[in-house]
Scaffold this motif. Structure first.
Motif, PDB file in Angstrom:
ATOM      1  N   ALA A  95       0.835  -1.205   0.000  1.00  0.00           N
ATOM      2  CA  ALA A  95       0.000   0.000   0.000  1.00  0.00           C
ATOM      3  C   ALA A  95       0.870   1.255   0.000  1.00  0.00           C
ATOM      4  CB  ALA A  95      -0.932   0.000   1.213  1.00  0.00           C
ATOM      5  N   ARG A  96       1.911   1.258   0.828  1.00  0.00           N
ATOM      6  CA  ARG A  96       2.819   2.414   0.869  1.00  0.00           C
ATOM      7  C   ARG A  96       3.492   2.621  -0.477  1.00  0.00           C
ATOM      8  NH1 ARG A  96       5.374   1.057   6.721  1.00  0.00           N
ATOM      9  NH2 ARG A  96       3.681   1.944   7.950  1.00  0.00           N
ATOM     10  N   ALA A  97       3.966   1.524  -1.084  1.00  0.00           N
ATOM     11  CA  ALA A  97       4.647   1.622  -2.382  1.00  0.00           C
ATOM     12  C   ALA A  97       3.696   2.100  -3.475  1.00  0.00           C
ATOM     13  CB  ALA A  97       5.244   0.265  -2.770  1.00  0.00           C
ATOM     14  N   LEU A  98       2.427   1.718  -3.368  1.00  0.00           N
ATOM     15  CA  LEU A  98       1.438   2.131  -4.370  1.00  0.00           C
ATOM     16  C   LEU A  98       0.865   3.516  -4.077  1.00  0.00           C
ATOM     17  CD1 LEU A  98      -0.428  -1.288  -4.748  1.00  0.00           C
ATOM     18  CD2 LEU A  98       1.064  -0.199  -6.447  1.00  0.00           C
ATOM     19  N   GLY A  99       1.195   4.074  -2.919  1.00  0.00           N
ATOM     20  CA  GLY A  99       0.736   5.425  -2.578  1.00  0.00           C
ATOM     21  C   GLY A  99      -0.706   5.491  -2.123  1.00  0.00           C
ATOM     22  N   VAL A 100      -1.204   4.402  -1.518  1.00  0.00           N
ATOM     23  CA  VAL A 100      -2.572   4.379  -0.996  1.00  0.00           C
ATOM     24  C   VAL A 100      -2.539   3.864   0.431  1.00  0.00           C
ATOM     25  CG1 VAL A 100      -3.616   4.014  -3.273  1.00  0.00           C
ATOM     26  CG2 VAL A 100      -3.046   2.039  -1.858  1.00  0.00           C
ATOM     27  N   GLY A 101      -3.628   4.067   1.130  1.00  0.00           N
ATOM     28  CA  GLY A 101      -3.746   3.542   2.482  1.00  0.00           C
ATOM     29  C   GLY A 101      -4.004   2.041   2.469  1.00  0.00           C
ATOM     30  N   ARG A 102      -3.700   1.390   3.604  1.00  0.00           N
ATOM     31  CA  ARG A 102      -3.889  -0.053   3.709  1.00  0.00           C
ATOM     32  C   ARG A 102      -5.349  -0.443   3.491  1.00  0.00           C
ATOM     33  NH1 ARG A 102      -5.372  -3.336   7.677  1.00  0.00           N
ATOM     34  NH2 ARG A 102      -5.358  -1.659   9.191  1.00  0.00           N
ATOM     35  N   SER A 103      -6.277   0.319   4.076  1.00  0.00           N
ATOM     36  CA  SER A 103      -7.696  -0.017   3.907  1.00  0.00           C
ATOM     37  C   SER A 103      -8.144   0.177   2.456  1.00  0.00           C
ATOM     38  CB  SER A 103      -8.574   0.789   4.863  1.00  0.00           C
ATOM     39  OG  SER A 103      -8.438   2.166   4.606  1.00  0.00           O
ATOM     40  N   THR A 104      -7.596   1.186   1.796  1.00  0.00           N
ATOM     41  CA  THR A 104      -7.918   1.398   0.378  1.00  0.00           C
ATOM     42  C   THR A 104      -7.425   0.212  -0.446  1.00  0.00           C
ATOM     43  OG1 THR A 104      -7.809   3.793   0.604  1.00  0.00           O
ATOM     44  CG2 THR A 104      -7.569   2.900  -1.623  1.00  0.00           C
ATOM     45  N   LEU A 105      -6.215  -0.238  -0.154  1.00  0.00           N
ATOM     46  CA  LEU A 105      -5.682  -1.401  -0.874  1.00  0.00           C
ATOM     47  C   LEU A 105      -6.572  -2.621  -0.644  1.00  0.00           C
ATOM     48  CD1 LEU A 105      -3.485  -2.751  -2.604  1.00  0.00           C
ATOM     49  CD2 LEU A 105      -2.261  -3.225  -0.469  1.00  0.00           C
ATOM     50  N   HIS A 106      -6.957  -2.869   0.601  1.00  0.00           N
ATOM     51  CA  HIS A 106      -7.820  -4.011   0.901  1.00  0.00           C
ATOM     52  C   HIS A 106      -9.166  -3.891   0.178  1.00  0.00           C
ATOM     53  CE1 HIS A 106      -5.586  -6.420   3.797  1.00  0.00           C
ATOM     54  NE2 HIS A 106      -5.065  -5.276   4.210  1.00  0.00           N
ATOM     55  N   ASN A 107      -9.740  -2.704   0.172  1.00  0.00           N
ATOM     56  CA  ASN A 107     -11.025  -2.498  -0.510  1.00  0.00           C
ATOM     57  C   ASN A 107     -10.903  -2.750  -2.009  1.00  0.00           C
ATOM     58  OD1 ASN A 107     -12.323  -1.844   1.875  1.00  0.00           O
ATOM     59  ND2 ASN A 107     -12.027   0.354   1.607  1.00  0.00           N
ATOM     60  N   ARG A 108      -9.844  -2.259  -2.622  1.00  0.00           N
ATOM     61  CA  ARG A 108      -9.643  -2.466  -4.065  1.00  0.00           C
ATOM     62  C   ARG A 108      -9.391  -3.940  -4.371  1.00  0.00           C
ATOM     63  NH1 ARG A 108     -12.536  -0.350  -6.294  1.00  0.00           N
ATOM     64  NH2 ARG A 108     -11.540  -0.867  -8.246  1.00  0.00           N
ATOM     65  N   MET A 109      -8.619  -4.600  -3.504  1.00  0.00           N
ATOM     66  CA  MET A 109      -8.360  -6.030  -3.708  1.00  0.00           C
ATOM     67  C   MET A 109      -9.657  -6.826  -3.632  1.00  0.00           C
ATOM     68  SD  MET A 109      -4.768  -6.565  -1.643  1.00  0.00           S
ATOM     69  CE  MET A 109      -4.627  -8.300  -2.061  1.00  0.00           C
ATOM     70  N   ARG A 110     -10.511  -6.477  -2.698  1.00  0.00           N
ATOM     71  CA  ARG A 110     -11.801  -7.168  -2.563  1.00  0.00           C
ATOM     72  C   ARG A 110     -12.669  -6.908  -3.787  1.00  0.00           C
ATOM     73  NH1 ARG A 110     -12.257  -6.618   2.486  1.00  0.00           N
ATOM     74  NH2 ARG A 110     -12.843  -4.441   2.475  1.00  0.00           N
ATOM     75  N   ALA A 111     -12.705  -5.662  -4.248  1.00  0.00           N
ATOM     76  CA  ALA A 111     -13.526  -5.311  -5.405  1.00  0.00           C
ATOM     77  C   ALA A 111     -13.029  -5.974  -6.695  1.00  0.00           C
ATOM     78  CB  ALA A 111     -13.545  -3.792  -5.583  1.00  0.00           C
ATOM     79  N   LEU A 112     -11.718  -6.185  -6.768  1.00  0.00           N
ATOM     80  CA  LEU A 112     -11.133  -6.781  -7.971  1.00  0.00           C
ATOM     81  C   LEU A 112     -10.920  -8.288  -7.841  1.00  0.00           C
ATOM     82  CD1 LEU A 112      -8.542  -3.942  -8.616  1.00  0.00           C
ATOM     83  CD2 LEU A 112     -10.574  -4.425  -9.978  1.00  0.00           C
ATOM     84  N   HIS A 113     -11.412  -8.845  -6.739  1.00  0.00           N
ATOM     85  CA  HIS A 113     -11.318 -10.298  -6.490  1.00  0.00           C
ATOM     86  C   HIS A 113      -9.871 -10.770  -6.479  1.00  0.00           C
ATOM     87  CE1 HIS A 113     -15.631 -10.512  -6.844  1.00  0.00           C
ATOM     88  NE2 HIS A 113     -15.551  -9.899  -8.002  1.00  0.00           N
ATOM     89  N   ILE A 114      -9.041 -10.049  -5.756  1.00  0.00           N
ATOM     90  CA  ILE A 114      -7.644 -10.445  -5.564  1.00  0.00           C
ATOM     91  C   ILE A 114      -7.548 -11.014  -4.150  1.00  0.00           C
ATOM     92  CG2 ILE A 114      -5.249  -9.678  -5.459  1.00  0.00           C
ATOM     93  CD1 ILE A 114      -6.127  -7.270  -7.213  1.00  0.00           C
ATOM     94  N   TYR A 115      -7.202 -12.280  -4.054  1.00  0.00           N
ATOM     95  CA  TYR A 115      -7.158 -12.922  -2.732  1.00  0.00           C
ATOM     96  C   TYR A 115      -5.822 -13.520  -2.461  1.00  0.00           C
ATOM     97  CZ  TYR A 115     -12.120 -12.316  -3.178  1.00  0.00           C
ATOM     98  OH  TYR A 115     -13.348 -11.756  -3.359  1.00  0.00           O
TER      99      TYR A 115
END
Length: 115
Positions: A95-115
């Motif tokens: 998340a830090r490397a991508l420039g987003v918050g941890r919760s944002t990363l988790h939300n995007r992963m869930r929305a994009l079906h990345i597990y």
């Protein structure tokens, strides 16, 4: 493996998945993994006493091919997967490397079906 599930559900071995049904099932992301797939196939097999299971026998949310992802969503998914892999699976570092918050990363992963 999926081809054996209808026989396991019915106990007879008289039901099979058609090629089209297998294609529809293979196109879904299956966030519930094998357990979810088993529930869907067992529900379809339970509705038939014999004969092939066709796509319309599947529960409503699984009957059709999922809509193709937009190029933007595909790119976003690839970037997130690469970021998590580069961080060795550590989502906070990714998340830090991508420039987003941890919760944002988790939300995007869930929305994009990345597990």
């Amino acid at each position: 493996m999926a081809q054996r599930m209808p026989a396991d559900a019915s106990g007879t071995g008289g039901t099979r998945l058609t090629a089209d049904t297998l294609r529809v099932l293979a196109a879904h992301p299956w966030p519930g993994n094998l357990a979810e797939l088993r529930r869907v196939i067992h529900a379809a097999a339970g509705a038939r006493s014999a004969g092939d299971i066709i796509a319309s026998d599947l529960p409503t949310p699984y009957r059709n091919l999922p809509a193709p992802a937009s190029p933007f969503r595909q790119a976003e998914r690839e970037i997130i997967v690469a970021g998590v892999e580069a961080a060795g699976g550590n989502k906070l570092r990714a998340a830090r490397a991508l420039g987003v918050g941890r919760s944002t990363l988790h939300n995007r992963m869930r929305a994009l079906h990345i597990y």
